[in-house]
Design an enzyme around this catalytic site. Sequence first.
Site, PDB file in Angstrom:
ATOM      1  N   GLU A  46     -12.890  17.968 -14.295  1.00  0.00           N
ATOM      2  CA  GLU A  46     -11.822  17.031 -13.927  1.00  0.00           C
ATOM      3  C   GLU A  46     -12.214  15.610 -14.303  1.00  0.00           C
ATOM      4  O   GLU A  46     -11.393  14.832 -14.811  1.00  0.00           O
ATOM      5  CB  GLU A  46     -11.550  17.103 -12.419  1.00  0.00           C
ATOM      6  CG  GLU A  46     -10.965  18.441 -11.987  1.00  0.00           C
ATOM      7  CD  GLU A  46     -10.965  18.604 -10.483  1.00  0.00           C
ATOM      8  OE1 GLU A  46      -9.997  19.152  -9.972  1.00  0.00           O
ATOM      9  OE2 GLU A  46     -11.945  18.191  -9.822  1.00  0.00           O
ATOM     10  N   GLY A  52      -9.195  25.577  -1.149  1.00  0.00           N
ATOM     11  CA  GLY A  52      -8.701  26.900  -0.792  1.00  0.00           C
ATOM     12  C   GLY A  52      -7.468  26.755   0.093  1.00  0.00           C
ATOM     13  O   GLY A  52      -7.436  25.903   0.983  1.00  0.00           O
ATOM     14  N   MET A 110     -14.586  20.725   0.845  1.00  0.00           N
ATOM     15  CA  MET A 110     -15.930  20.408   1.330  1.00  0.00           C
ATOM     16  C   MET A 110     -16.257  18.906   1.346  1.00  0.00           C
ATOM     17  O   MET A 110     -17.406  18.546   1.601  1.00  0.00           O
ATOM     18  CB  MET A 110     -16.968  21.163   0.478  1.00  0.00           C
ATOM     19  CG  MET A 110     -16.777  22.674   0.524  1.00  0.00           C
ATOM     20  SD  MET A 110     -17.955  23.581  -0.507  1.00  0.00           S
ATOM     21  CE  MET A 110     -19.480  23.295   0.370  1.00  0.00           C
ATOM     22  N   GLU A 111     -15.293  18.036   1.056  1.00  0.00           N
ATOM     23  CA  GLU A 111     -15.620  16.615   0.930  1.00  0.00           C
ATOM     24  C   GLU A 111     -14.635  15.645   1.575  1.00  0.00           C
ATOM     25  O   GLU A 111     -15.015  14.546   2.006  1.00  0.00           O
ATOM     26  CB  GLU A 111     -15.739  16.222  -0.558  1.00  0.00           C
ATOM     27  CG  GLU A 111     -16.837  16.911  -1.332  1.00  0.00           C
ATOM     28  CD  GLU A 111     -16.409  18.268  -1.882  1.00  0.00           C
ATOM     29  OE1 GLU A 111     -15.194  18.538  -1.960  1.00  0.00           O
ATOM     30  OE2 GLU A 111     -17.306  19.076  -2.208  1.00  0.00           O
ATOM     31  N   ASP A 136      -7.632  28.926  -4.811  1.00  0.00           N
ATOM     32  CA  ASP A 136      -7.904  30.247  -4.223  1.00  0.00           C
ATOM     33  C   ASP A 136      -7.333  30.259  -2.816  1.00  0.00           C
ATOM     34  O   ASP A 136      -6.900  29.234  -2.310  1.00  0.00           O
ATOM     35  CB  ASP A 136      -9.423  30.515  -4.200  1.00  0.00           C
ATOM     36  CG  ASP A 136     -10.169  29.417  -3.458  1.00  0.00           C
ATOM     37  OD1 ASP A 136     -10.675  28.497  -4.116  1.00  0.00           O
ATOM     38  OD2 ASP A 136     -10.196  29.437  -2.207  1.00  0.00           O
TER      39      ASP A 136
END
Length: 247
Positions: free
Chosen positions: A13, A79, A189-190, A213
């Site tokens: 990205e 996700g 996660m961030e 996902d």
Amino acid sequence: MGRLAIVAAMPQELQTLLDAMPDESRVQRAGRDFWVGHWEGRELVAVLSGIGKVAAAITTTLLLTEFEAQAVVFVGVAGGLGAGVQVGDAVVATELLQHDMDASPLFPRHQIPGLGKSRLPTDPALSGAVCAAAREALSHASGHGTRLLKDTPATVHQGLIVSGDRFVSSASESTALRQALPDALAVEMEGAALAQVCHDFQVPFAVVRTISDRADDTAHVDFARFIDEVARHVALDIVRGTLHRWP
Ligand code: ADE
């Protein structure tokens, strides 16, 4: 207008953005490469967040203190947790929460000790620009040949994104998250770490995640494919559309 920071989750990205910036120069801090330059007539600093909350918090702190970013946009993948949040959709955060923060019984579960809250709101104006940009980007996504895994049109959702230091890759874990936080739309996660730093520095921020996902037993397979085939194109389009709309 001051410098806008773009924080990317994945190298793919970031690379599409760097390919688009004509004049980026690299500045190294704390083992990270920060890319300072211009795009679409705007001053930008672009960087990889690093994976997990601590890495994201360090990166964000450096953006605000060393690079004087006036606003921060995080672009990445997540996700899907919410019932209607499908692979290929995007979620723009209205608020973020650390799903693995738990200092109970001293503090209520999920509450950030010292802050007295668990949910940190994003900047409405910046998030509005990101949301409009995401809608436009996803409407172009099929043009990139990037329509993946479903035939229905991609949707941009707005709501709660939760973050924690785990890649959620089992149905039992995502079910537990849905039970604890029924309004959570996506898990990554961030984002909530970046949110806490921006909250403390009082700098506007936005977080947008395309859904790679469903945070279930096939999450790792869908994730890898999605990054290469979809996420990097969508990320670039979202950044471009945001620059056109904000402030
Ligand atoms: N980022 C993308 N998919 C994720 C997942 N399933 N868990 C945590 N972070 C993610």
